[in-house]
Design a protein around this motif. Structure first.
Motif, PDB file in Angstrom:
ATOM      1  N   TYR A 199       0.825  -1.203   0.000  1.00 20.80           N
ATOM      2  CA  TYR A 199       0.000   0.000   0.000  1.00 20.80           C
ATOM      3  C   TYR A 199       0.862   1.257   0.000  1.00 20.80           C
ATOM      4  N   LYS A 200       0.416   2.250  -0.767  1.00 16.01           N
ATOM      5  CA  LYS A 200       1.112   3.539  -0.867  1.00 16.01           C
ATOM      6  C   LYS A 200       0.303   4.688  -0.278  1.00 16.01           C
ATOM      7  N   VAL A 201      -0.882   4.374   0.204  1.00 12.14           N
ATOM      8  CA  VAL A 201      -1.789   5.404   0.712  1.00 12.14           C
ATOM      9  C   VAL A 201      -2.287   4.975   2.093  1.00 12.14           C
ATOM     10  N   PRO A 202      -2.873   5.898   2.857  1.00 14.30           N
ATOM     11  CA  PRO A 202      -3.420   5.534   4.166  1.00 14.30           C
ATOM     12  C   PRO A 202      -4.520   4.470   4.045  1.00 14.30           C
ATOM     13  N   LEU A 203      -4.710   3.712   5.132  1.00 15.74           N
ATOM     14  CA  LEU A 203      -5.714   2.652   5.133  1.00 15.74           C
ATOM     15  C   LEU A 203      -7.123   3.182   4.893  1.00 15.74           C
ATOM     16  N   THR A 204      -7.389   4.431   5.201  1.00 11.67           N
ATOM     17  CA  THR A 204      -8.715   4.992   4.919  1.00 11.67           C
ATOM     18  C   THR A 204      -8.994   4.970   3.416  1.00 11.67           C
ATOM     19  N   GLU A 205      -7.972   5.242   2.605  1.00  6.57           N
ATOM     20  CA  GLU A 205      -8.129   5.185   1.148  1.00  6.57           C
ATOM     21  C   GLU A 205      -8.242   3.734   0.677  1.00  6.57           C
ATOM     22  N   ILE A 206      -7.474   2.840   1.276  1.00  7.76           N
ATOM     23  CA  ILE A 206      -7.576   1.412   0.948  1.00  7.76           C
ATOM     24  C   ILE A 206      -8.991   0.923   1.239  1.00  7.76           C
ATOM     25  N   ASP A 207      -9.508   1.279   2.388  1.00 10.60           N
ATOM     26  CA  ASP A 207     -10.869   0.871   2.765  1.00 10.60           C
ATOM     27  C   ASP A 207     -11.908   1.416   1.791  1.00 10.60           C
ATOM     28  N   ARG A 208     -11.698   2.617   1.295  1.00  6.46           N
ATOM     29  CA  ARG A 208     -12.633   3.209   0.315  1.00  6.46           C
ATOM     30  C   ARG A 208     -12.628   2.418  -0.990  1.00  6.46           C
ATOM     31  N   LEU A 209     -11.449   1.938  -1.392  1.00  2.29           N
ATOM     32  CA  LEU A 209     -11.308   1.198  -2.649  1.00  2.29           C
ATOM     33  C   LEU A 209     -11.573  -0.301  -2.499  1.00  2.29           C
ATOM     34  N   ALA A 210     -11.648  -0.780  -1.265  1.00  5.43           N
ATOM     35  CA  ALA A 210     -11.739  -2.222  -1.002  1.00  5.43           C
ATOM     36  C   ALA A 210     -12.936  -2.922  -1.654  1.00  5.43           C
ATOM     37  N   PRO A 211     -14.135  -2.368  -1.664  1.00  9.98           N
ATOM     38  CA  PRO A 211     -15.241  -3.098  -2.304  1.00  9.98           C
ATOM     39  C   PRO A 211     -14.972  -3.411  -3.781  1.00  9.98           C
ATOM     40  N   GLY A 212     -14.436  -2.464  -4.519  1.00  7.95           N
ATOM     41  CA  GLY A 212     -14.092  -2.706  -5.914  1.00  7.95           C
ATOM     42  C   GLY A 212     -12.958  -3.704  -6.057  1.00  7.95           C
ATOM     43  N   HIS A 213     -11.987  -3.634  -5.142  1.00  8.79           N
ATOM     44  CA  HIS A 213     -10.868  -4.569  -5.150  1.00  8.79           C
ATOM     45  C   HIS A 213     -11.369  -5.996  -4.904  1.00  8.79           C
ATOM     46  N   ILE A 214     -12.304  -6.156  -3.979  1.00  8.41           N
ATOM     47  CA  ILE A 214     -12.847  -7.484  -3.684  1.00  8.41           C
ATOM     48  C   ILE A 214     -13.626  -8.026  -4.883  1.00  8.41           C
ATOM     49  N   GLU A 215     -14.391  -7.187  -5.552  1.00  9.60           N
ATOM     50  CA  GLU A 215     -15.089  -7.616  -6.775  1.00  9.60           C
ATOM     51  C   GLU A 215     -14.086  -8.048  -7.835  1.00  9.60           C
ATOM     52  N   TRP A 216     -13.006  -7.301  -7.965  1.00 10.60           N
ATOM     53  CA  TRP A 216     -11.947  -7.639  -8.918  1.00 10.60           C
ATOM     54  C   TRP A 216     -11.323  -8.987  -8.561  1.00 10.60           C
ATOM     55  N   LEU A 217     -11.015  -9.203  -7.262  1.00 11.55           N
ATOM     56  CA  LEU A 217     -10.473 -10.495  -6.823  1.00 11.55           C
ATOM     57  C   LEU A 217     -11.425 -11.633  -7.180  1.00 11.55           C
ATOM     58  N   GLU A 218     -12.702 -11.458  -6.880  1.00  8.47           N
ATOM     59  CA  GLU A 218     -13.694 -12.494  -7.156  1.00  8.47           C
ATOM     60  C   GLU A 218     -13.748 -12.839  -8.644  1.00  8.47           C
ATOM     61  N   ALA A 219     -13.635 -11.828  -9.497  1.00  8.02           N
ATOM     62  CA  ALA A 219     -13.643 -12.070 -10.944  1.00  8.02           C
ATOM     63  C   ALA A 219     -12.401 -12.851 -11.364  1.00  8.02           C
ATOM     64  N   CYS A 220     -11.254 -12.532 -10.784  1.00  7.98           N
ATOM     65  CA  CYS A 220     -10.019 -13.249 -11.116  1.00  7.98           C
ATOM     66  C   CYS A 220     -10.075 -14.696 -10.643  1.00  7.98           C
ATOM     67  N   TYR A 221     -10.692 -14.945  -9.487  1.00  9.47           N
ATOM     68  CA  TYR A 221     -10.903 -16.324  -9.033  1.00  9.47           C
ATOM     69  C   TYR A 221     -11.857 -17.050  -9.978  1.00  9.47           C
ATOM     70  N   ALA A 222     -12.927 -16.389 -10.391  1.00 12.23           N
ATOM     71  CA  ALA A 222     -13.896 -17.014 -11.299  1.00 12.23           C
ATOM     72  C   ALA A 222     -13.259 -17.386 -12.638  1.00 12.23           C
ATOM     73  N   GLU A 223     -12.273 -16.606 -13.066  1.00 12.41           N
ATOM     74  CA  GLU A 223     -11.558 -16.902 -14.310  1.00 12.41           C
ATOM     75  C   GLU A 223     -10.522 -18.004 -14.127  1.00 12.41           C
TER      76      GLU A 223
END
Length: 95
Positions: free
Chosen positions: A8-32
């Motif tokens: 991570y290059k940013v504070p955890l508050t920014e990570i937490d803001r981006l986390a829902p999209g990141h989790i969707e991205w992870l799920e898609a990569c697992y599905a593939e």
């Protein structure tokens, strides 16, 4: 296969803001069938992903990660060949 270490290059508050999209991205990569395992690091300074695909596919998927698109993480990629595995993981062995 690849071990991807996210840092991570940013504070955890920014990570937490981006986390829902990141989790969707992870799920898609697992599905593939690209990702084998993943988890945040402890302490929470990034994450680790085990991927099984070509480097070209991996690079394209990592570029689509909301953490990458938001400038929130760097990725350190290590390629390896699994010559030995635990019982039940024989399908991950490579010649």
């Amino acid at each position: 296969m690849f071990v991807v270490s996210l840092n991570y290059k940013v504070p955890l508050t920014e990570i937490d803001r981006l986390a829902p999209g990141h989790i969707e991205w992870l799920e898609a990569c697992y599905a593939e069938g690209i990702f084998v395992a993943s988890r945040p690091k402890r302490p929470r300074t990034g994450g680790v992903i085990i991927a099984r695909c070509s480097r070209e596919v991996l690079d394209a998927r990592l570029a689509a990660d909301p953490f990458a698109q938001g400038g929130a993480a760097d990725y350190d990629i290590t390629e390896f060949t699994a010559r030995m595995t635990a019982a039940g993981l024989g399908s991950f062995k490579e010649a």
